[in-house]
Motif scaffolding. Sequence first.
Motif, PDB file in Angstrom:
ATOM      1  N   GLY A  24     -45.252  72.730 -14.267  1.00 37.39           N
ATOM      2  CA  GLY A  24     -43.705  73.403 -14.499  1.00 37.39           C
ATOM      3  C   GLY A  24     -42.574  72.241 -14.498  1.00 37.39           C
ATOM      4  N   LYS A  25     -43.438  71.278 -14.228  1.00 34.78           N
ATOM      5  CA  LYS A  25     -42.206  69.642 -13.628  1.00 34.78           C
ATOM      6  C   LYS A  25     -42.523  69.290 -14.945  1.00 34.78           C
ATOM      7  N   GLU A  26     -40.551  68.673 -15.061  1.00 37.96           N
ATOM      8  CA  GLU A  26     -40.347  67.504 -15.941  1.00 37.96           C
ATOM      9  C   GLU A  26     -40.640  66.460 -15.732  1.00 37.96           C
ATOM     10  N   MET A  27     -41.747  65.285 -16.327  1.00 35.68           N
ATOM     11  CA  MET A  27     -42.139  64.333 -16.153  1.00 35.68           C
ATOM     12  C   MET A  27     -41.992  63.293 -17.119  1.00 35.68           C
ATOM     13  N   PRO A  28     -40.861  62.237 -16.781  1.00 35.37           N
ATOM     14  CA  PRO A  28     -40.747  61.252 -17.660  1.00 35.37           C
ATOM     15  C   PRO A  28     -41.972  60.301 -18.269  1.00 35.37           C
ATOM     16  N   HIS A  29     -42.269  59.905 -18.717  1.00 35.56           N
ATOM     17  CA  HIS A  29     -43.673  58.625 -19.649  1.00 35.56           C
ATOM     18  C   HIS A  29     -42.235  58.007 -20.584  1.00 35.56           C
ATOM     19  N   LEU A  30     -43.613  57.031 -20.126  1.00 35.64           N
ATOM     20  CA  LEU A  30     -42.921  55.908 -21.468  1.00 35.64           C
ATOM     21  C   LEU A  30     -44.084  55.908 -22.291  1.00 35.64           C
ATOM     22  N   ILE A  31     -44.070  55.328 -23.856  1.00 32.20           N
ATOM     23  CA  ILE A  31     -44.989  55.624 -24.897  1.00 32.20           C
ATOM     24  C   ILE A  31     -45.475  53.792 -25.212  1.00 32.20           C
TER      25      ILE A  31
ATOM     26  N   ALA B  90     -49.314  59.091 -10.430  1.00 31.66           N
ATOM     27  CA  ALA B  90     -48.911  59.817 -11.431  1.00 31.66           C
ATOM     28  C   ALA B  90     -48.906  60.974 -12.035  1.00 31.66           C
ATOM     29  N   TRP B  91     -49.929  62.086 -11.795  1.00 32.40           N
ATOM     30  CA  TRP B  91     -50.431  63.248 -11.248  1.00 32.40           C
ATOM     31  C   TRP B  91     -49.139  64.057 -10.044  1.00 32.40           C
ATOM     32  N   GLU B  92     -48.947  63.413  -9.134  1.00 30.59           N
ATOM     33  CA  GLU B  92     -47.924  63.499  -8.302  1.00 30.59           C
ATOM     34  C   GLU B  92     -48.878  64.343  -6.950  1.00 30.59           C
ATOM     35  N   HIS B  93     -49.938  64.602  -7.510  1.00 23.65           N
ATOM     36  CA  HIS B  93     -50.599  64.807  -5.782  1.00 23.65           C
ATOM     37  C   HIS B  93     -52.824  64.658  -6.445  1.00 23.65           C
ATOM     38  N   GLY B  94     -53.987  64.747  -5.433  1.00 22.46           N
ATOM     39  CA  GLY B  94     -54.973  64.747  -6.020  1.00 22.46           C
ATOM     40  C   GLY B  94     -55.801  65.465  -5.927  1.00 22.46           C
ATOM     41  N   PHE B  95     -56.548  65.848  -7.355  1.00 23.66           N
ATOM     42  CA  PHE B  95     -57.097  66.938  -7.929  1.00 23.66           C
ATOM     43  C   PHE B  95     -57.864  67.768  -6.547  1.00 23.66           C
ATOM     44  N   SER B  96     -57.727  69.810  -7.261  1.00 20.03           N
ATOM     45  CA  SER B  96     -58.953  69.488  -5.856  1.00 20.03           C
ATOM     46  C   SER B  96     -60.207  70.058  -6.320  1.00 20.03           C
ATOM     47  N   ASP B  97     -61.040  70.750  -5.962  1.00 19.66           N
ATOM     48  CA  ASP B  97     -62.505  70.266  -6.260  1.00 19.66           C
ATOM     49  C   ASP B  97     -62.988  71.250  -7.679  1.00 19.66           C
TER      50      ASP B  97
ATOM     51  N   SER C 241     -40.160  57.244 -25.762  1.00 19.87           N
ATOM     52  CA  SER C 241     -40.098  57.639 -24.728  1.00 19.87           C
ATOM     53  C   SER C 241     -40.542  59.396 -24.588  1.00 19.87           C
ATOM     54  N   PHE C 242     -40.836  60.327 -23.725  1.00 21.24           N
ATOM     55  CA  PHE C 242     -40.802  61.622 -23.738  1.00 21.24           C
ATOM     56  C   PHE C 242     -40.715  62.089 -21.951  1.00 21.24           C
ATOM     57  N   VAL C 243     -40.701  63.620 -22.388  1.00 20.72           N
ATOM     58  CA  VAL C 243     -40.857  64.060 -20.905  1.00 20.72           C
ATOM     59  C   VAL C 243     -42.088  65.374 -21.085  1.00 20.72           C
ATOM     60  N   LYS C 244     -43.158  64.760 -20.960  1.00 20.11           N
ATOM     61  CA  LYS C 244     -44.480  65.819 -20.338  1.00 20.11           C
ATOM     62  C   LYS C 244     -43.796  67.047 -19.537  1.00 20.11           C
ATOM     63  N   ILE C 245     -43.990  68.033 -19.447  1.00 21.17           N
ATOM     64  CA  ILE C 245     -44.618  69.237 -18.232  1.00 21.17           C
ATOM     65  C   ILE C 245     -45.362  69.288 -18.080  1.00 21.17           C
ATOM     66  N   TYR C 246     -45.695  69.322 -17.085  1.00 22.81           N
ATOM     67  CA  TYR C 246     -46.597  69.421 -15.933  1.00 22.81           C
ATOM     68  C   TYR C 246     -46.159  70.698 -14.741  1.00 22.81           C
TER      69      TYR C 246
END
Length: 191
Positions: A158-165, A34-41, A151-156
């Motif tokens: 620099g990318k727009e990520m649609p979310h349902l609430i 959902a974040w579109e990447h695994g977290f670095s250390d 619904s709303f769009v979260k910016i993560y």
Amino acid sequence: MLVIETERLVLRELTEADFEAAREILGDARVMYAWEHGFSDGETRAWIAENIARYRRDGFSYLAAVERAGGALAGFIGPLVETVDGERRMGVAYILGKNFWGQGYATEGAAACVDYAFDQLGADEVIAEIRPENSASRRVAERLGMTARESFVKIYKGKEMPHLIYIVTKDERRARRQGRQPQTTDCARRD
């Protein structure tokens, strides 16, 4: 220190000592899709630090979800303040390690956190921000009696990520616990 207990889990505050176990979960791109990447250390350390800061600021946030049997860190579940379009709202969130998917832990832990938000924190509603394609998280929210209403769009990064609430009110949760079907409203977009 905040501790919430369920039949199979102990939810406790994260500490820096949780880093090694947390990096296994948060570093897994399959878990963090959902974040579109695994977290670095570094991102994992920052995430833990942010949650510790939230404990001081809000009194709660993501908690380490530890299995009672065996003591393994299954993931992170907690009541937390979500900011939607600049408005602070009571929320619930959950991230489980892949080895713990499909066992009901997310529903069990999140249900305890929703009840905590209503019973101990005095919330009138609890939300869950969920990406539309995250069907597993959506099913957990629905098992909690939540429905997608906004619904709303979260910016993560620099990318727009649609979310349902997803939302459940205190009265809806109470009705569900008493076996009655609550009345809900349809999803409306918040722009």
